[in-house]
Write an enzyme that holds these catalytic residues in place. Sequence first.
Site, PDB file in Angstrom:
ATOM      1  NE  ARG A 104      -2.640   0.058   3.591  1.00 30.36           N
ATOM      2  CZ  ARG A 104      -3.525   0.477   4.482  1.00 30.36           C
ATOM      3  NH1 ARG A 104      -4.808   0.394   4.217  1.00 30.36           N
ATOM      4  NH2 ARG A 104      -3.155   0.968   5.642  1.00 30.36           N
ATOM      5  CB  THR A 108      -2.702   7.248  -2.074  1.00 33.02           C
ATOM      6  OG1 THR A 108      -1.966   6.061  -2.447  1.00 33.02           O
ATOM      7  CG2 THR A 108      -1.949   8.479  -2.562  1.00 33.02           C
ATOM      8  CG  ASP A 200       2.374  -2.631   9.197  1.00 31.87           C
ATOM      9  OD1 ASP A 200       2.584  -3.817   8.842  1.00 31.87           O
ATOM     10  OD2 ASP A 200       2.549  -1.669   8.436  1.00 31.87           O
ATOM     11  CG  ASP A 203       6.003  -2.852  10.066  1.00 34.88           C
ATOM     12  OD1 ASP A 203       6.678  -3.328   9.127  1.00 34.88           O
ATOM     13  OD2 ASP A 203       5.720  -1.641  10.157  1.00 34.88           O
TER      14      ASP A 203
HETATM   15  C1  PRP Z   1      -1.063  -4.553   4.390  1.00 35.83           C
HETATM   16  C2  PRP Z   1      -1.778  -5.880   4.568  1.00 35.83           C
HETATM   17  C3  PRP Z   1      -2.616  -5.968   3.321  1.00 35.83           C
HETATM   18  C4  PRP Z   1      -2.967  -4.523   3.055  1.00 35.83           C
HETATM   19  C5  PRP Z   1      -4.374  -4.271   3.461  1.00 35.83           C
HETATM   20  O1  PRP Z   1       0.016  -4.691   3.570  1.00 35.83           O
HETATM   21  O2  PRP Z   1      -0.891  -6.937   4.724  1.00 35.83           O
HETATM   22  O3  PRP Z   1      -1.934  -6.522   2.219  1.00 35.83           O
HETATM   23  O4  PRP Z   1      -2.076  -3.727   3.837  1.00 35.83           O
HETATM   24  O5  PRP Z   1      -4.768  -2.987   3.182  1.00 35.83           O
HETATM   25  P1  PRP Z   1      -5.823  -2.635   2.046  1.00 35.83           P
HETATM   26  O6  PRP Z   1      -6.997  -3.526   2.267  1.00 35.83           O
HETATM   27  O7  PRP Z   1      -6.138  -1.188   2.336  1.00 35.83           O
HETATM   28  O8  PRP Z   1      -5.193  -2.798   0.717  1.00 35.83           O
HETATM   29  P2  PRP Z   1       1.155  -3.573   3.391  1.00 35.83           P
HETATM   30  O9  PRP Z   1       0.936  -2.815   2.125  1.00 35.83           O
HETATM   31  O10 PRP Z   1       1.272  -2.767   4.630  1.00 35.83           O
HETATM   32  O11 PRP Z   1       2.455  -4.428   3.119  1.00 35.83           O
HETATM   33  P3  PRP Z   1       3.251  -5.422   4.074  1.00 35.83           P
HETATM   34  O12 PRP Z   1       2.381  -6.635   4.262  1.00 35.83           O
HETATM   35  O13 PRP Z   1       4.465  -5.700   3.273  1.00 35.83           O
HETATM   36  O14 PRP Z   1       3.546  -4.717   5.373  1.00 35.83           O
HETATM   37  N1  URA Z   2      -2.546  -3.120   6.875  1.00 39.80           N
HETATM   38  C1  URA Z   2      -2.263  -3.528   8.128  1.00 39.80           C
HETATM   39  O1  URA Z   2      -1.288  -4.272   8.345  1.00 39.80           O
HETATM   40  N2  URA Z   2      -3.060  -3.130   9.116  1.00 39.80           N
HETATM   41  C2  URA Z   2      -4.138  -2.330   8.913  1.00 39.80           C
HETATM   42  O2  URA Z   2      -4.854  -1.990   9.890  1.00 39.80           O
HETATM   43  C3  URA Z   2      -4.404  -1.904   7.606  1.00 39.80           C
HETATM   44  C4  URA Z   2      -3.600  -2.327   6.598  1.00 39.80           C
END
Ligand code: PRP
Ligand code: URA
Length: 208
Positions: A104, A108, A200, A203
């Site tokens: 993400r 945005t 997150d 993380d």
């Molecule tokens: C997080 C999570 C999902 C996404 C959800 O990933 O693991 O993939 O956000 O959000 P959305 O429904 O608004 O798209 P992130 O982009 O933070 O990547 P990561 O898993 O590498 O931390």
């Molecule tokens: N991605 C995450 O990991 N947590 C949230 O709450 C939203 C998006």
Amino acid sequence: MSDQVHVLDHPLARVLVTQLRDQDTPSDRFRVAMQRLAALLFMDASRHIQTQSISVQTPITSTQGDKLARPVVLVPVLRAGLGLVDGILHLVPDAVVAHIGIARDEATAKPHSYYAKLPSLLSNADVFLLDPMLATGGSAIEAARQLKEAGTKSLRLVGVVACPQGIDAFCQAHPDVPLHTAAVDSHLNDRSYIVPGLGDAGDRYFGT
Ligand code: PRP
Ligand code: URA
């Protein structure tokens, strides 16, 4: 709630979700809870997969049994979706694991697709898209789109925490894809994080 959405109603799932939510749960316990929850979710999400009858010889006699009729493909959305893989592999050790990388945009909240490694057998497999968080829904919607474009016919989304906005967006974009989650939360905050959520997920799982 639409018939498309399956919320796992089980005391063990509620306990594990609570451990994931707790900000004092360190990465090692967070990983264990995520993997256990993945197995519980998969038990429910895989209820529909077809088996084929086989005969087997017990030490006593021959009898009829079952084997899976088609390959199972797990598709974690990088990174946090990886946290759901190991718990499911305990149940289906011969599953194929494919990967889709989506991040993400922090400003945005729009999904940015950066990687995909998908097998050619998707059209004849039971495919499970794994992503613990359904926030805006953008990442899961894009991942499901890529899987369909690559030939997937039997697809389910398996997650841990979803919010109404993400559920509505996903169900509108992919009305044919059942959605399994362990919890439905209240809303998104102004940074598009799920409230109460668990923070997150990537993380916390990877300790970054
Ligand atoms: C997080 C999570 C999902 C996404 C959800 O990933 O693991 O993939 O956000 O959000 P959305 O429904 O608004 O798209 P992130 O982009 O933070 O990547 P990561 O898993 O590498 O931390
Ligand atoms: N991605 C995450 O990991 N947590 C949230 O709450 C939203 C998006």
